[in-house]
Design an enzyme around this catalytic site. Structure first.
Site, short mmCIF file in Angstrom:
data_model
loop_
_atom_site.label_atom_id
_atom_site.label_comp_id
_atom_site.label_asym_id
_atom_site.label_seq_id
_atom_site.Cartn_x
_atom_site.Cartn_y
_atom_site.Cartn_z
NE ARG A 1 15.35 -10.41 -38.58
CZ ARG A 1 15.69 -10.58 -37.38
NH1 ARG A 1 17.55 -11.14 -37.96
NH2 ARG A 1 15.66 -11.02 -36.53
N GLY B 1 22.78 -2.57 -30.79
CA GLY B 1 22.85 -3.96 -31.75
C GLY B 1 23.77 -4.32 -31.45
NE ARG C 1 13.90 -5.44 -30.42
CZ ARG C 1 13.39 -5.74 -31.57
NH1 ARG C 1 12.07 -5.43 -31.58
NH2 ARG C 1 14.08 -6.58 -32.33
CB SER D 1 1.36 -3.31 -42.16
OG SER D 1 2.19 -3.82 -41.39
CG ASP E 1 12.51 -0.98 -28.78
OD1 ASP E 1 12.98 -0.47 -30.14
OD2 ASP E 1 11.72 -1.75 -29.19
N GLY F 1 24.92 -7.22 -29.25
CA GLY F 1 25.05 -8.71 -28.96
C GLY F 1 24.52 -9.70 -29.90
CE1 TYR G 1 19.25 -0.74 -48.52
CE2 TYR G 1 20.57 -2.57 -49.17
CZ TYR G 1 19.73 -2.30 -48.30
OH TYR G 1 19.21 -2.85 -47.30
#
Ligand code: COA
Length: 292
Positions: free
Chosen positions: A207, A21, A46, A112, A72, A23, A155
């Site tokens: 996010r 990660g 990715r 989900s 990935d 990038g 956390y």
């Protein structure tokens, strides 16, 4: 000044580092500082196009070698070929920074099973895939003085509502850090973790605090030091932990959050809102009560 660069020149010279990660966001900030300190860095994610742009920028800014490798981390075969590509280019690798993560806020009952799995797969399985591939390689080669640094979160041990897959996965990463710090010490591999508090990046903030949430929940206000972290502060800590200066640090998780999580934990921390005048009154009342 706390945003100054901490380590001496060439503190990471001769070290080859893989930053998953790397990038964007905090991974890119840490990669930038590692390069400035003389390391060679491979950044993975990715998105190869984004990685190429970032590695080009990092090379321009630091004058050092930065290798973009598409991977990935959820897939072990991709992690193995990423490691091969780094070895072919750099000859060896000394340090793994498990930084890549995935997260979003949601009531857990709305998730989900695939949504939950996706976060577990990126954070826990991804960190496990990289750790296992790199660890096996180092052990087979008999290469010692190697380091795994994991990015977790506070956390990981307090738990947190609304980011349950992330909390669950990060707790696993922390357990892996402490377990392997002991088990693989005999192979000369050190394991440590960093638990960062709020260090704003575009990816995470969009996010975790989308839209007007940014204004409604000012995270700086939750921090006793009344500010968010600067990327260089995190980069300083990461560079120290992966460097030989931290050779005796093993199995530790270092929190860098301005006191944020403890503020939420201490039973009487809410008394911060009480004014000095009110404290005078309260003292009088308490003293009077104890005279009875
Ligand atoms: N709320 C609820 N479910 C969500 C969601 C959200 N905000 N975002 C994604 N999902 C669900 C998807 O619907 C899907 O489940 P489904 O197949 O049952 O519909 C599942 O999560 C996987 O989503 P998908 O977009 O296919 O996964 P991806 O691998 O392309 O992306 C994410 C992974 C969702 C973590 C994406 O945000 C990402 O790539 N993040 C990387 C960067 C990051 O998160 N960094 C951490 C910053 S703190």
């Amino acid at each position: 000044m706390y945003t100054d660069k901490m380590l001496r020149d060439d503190a990471l010279k001769g070290k080859n580092i893989v930053v998953t990660g790397g990038g964007s966001g905090l991974g890119k900030a840490m990669s930038h500082y590692f390069l400035e300190l003389g390391a060679k860095v491979a950044i993975t994610s990715r998105n190869l196009e984004k990685l190429r742009q970032s590695s080009h920028q990092l090379e321009q800014e630091t004058g050092r070698r930065c290798l973009p490798v598409q991977c990935d981390i959820r897939h072990y075969d991709q992690v193995e070929s990423m490691l091969q590509q780094v070895l072919e280019t750099f000859g060896k690798v000394d340090i793994l920074l498990n930084n890549a993560a995935g997260n979003f806020i949601s009531p857990t009952e709305k998730l989900s099973t695939n949504a939950f799995d996706t976060i577990i797969d990126i954070v826990l399985k991804g960190s496990k895939n990289c750790t296992l591939a790199f660890g096996k390689h180092w052990i087979e080669q008999g290469q010692t003085n190697t380091v795994v640094l994991n990015i977790v979160t506070t956390y990981a041990w307090t738990g947190s509502a609304y980011v349950v897959p992330s909390a669950t996965a990060k707790a696993g990463v922390l357990a892996m850090t402490r377990s392997l710090a002991v088990e693989w010490a005999k192979y000369g591999i050190r394991f440590n973790a960093i638990a960062p508090g709020p260090f704003p990046t575009k990816g995470a903030w969009d996010r975790l605090l989308p839209g007007e949430l940014k204004e409604r929940f000012d995270l700086a206000k939750k921090v006793p030091l009344k500010r968010v972290g600067e990327h260089q502060e995190l980069a300083n800590l990461a560079a120290y932990l992966v460097s030989d200066f931290a050779a005796y640090l093993n199995g530790e998780v270092v929190t860098i959050d301005g006191g944020e999580w403890l503020k939420g934990a201490g039973q009487f921390n809410i008394l911060e809102r009480i004014s000095p005048e009110m404290w005078d009154m309260l003292e009088e009342m308490i003293r009077r009560n104890s005279e009875k």
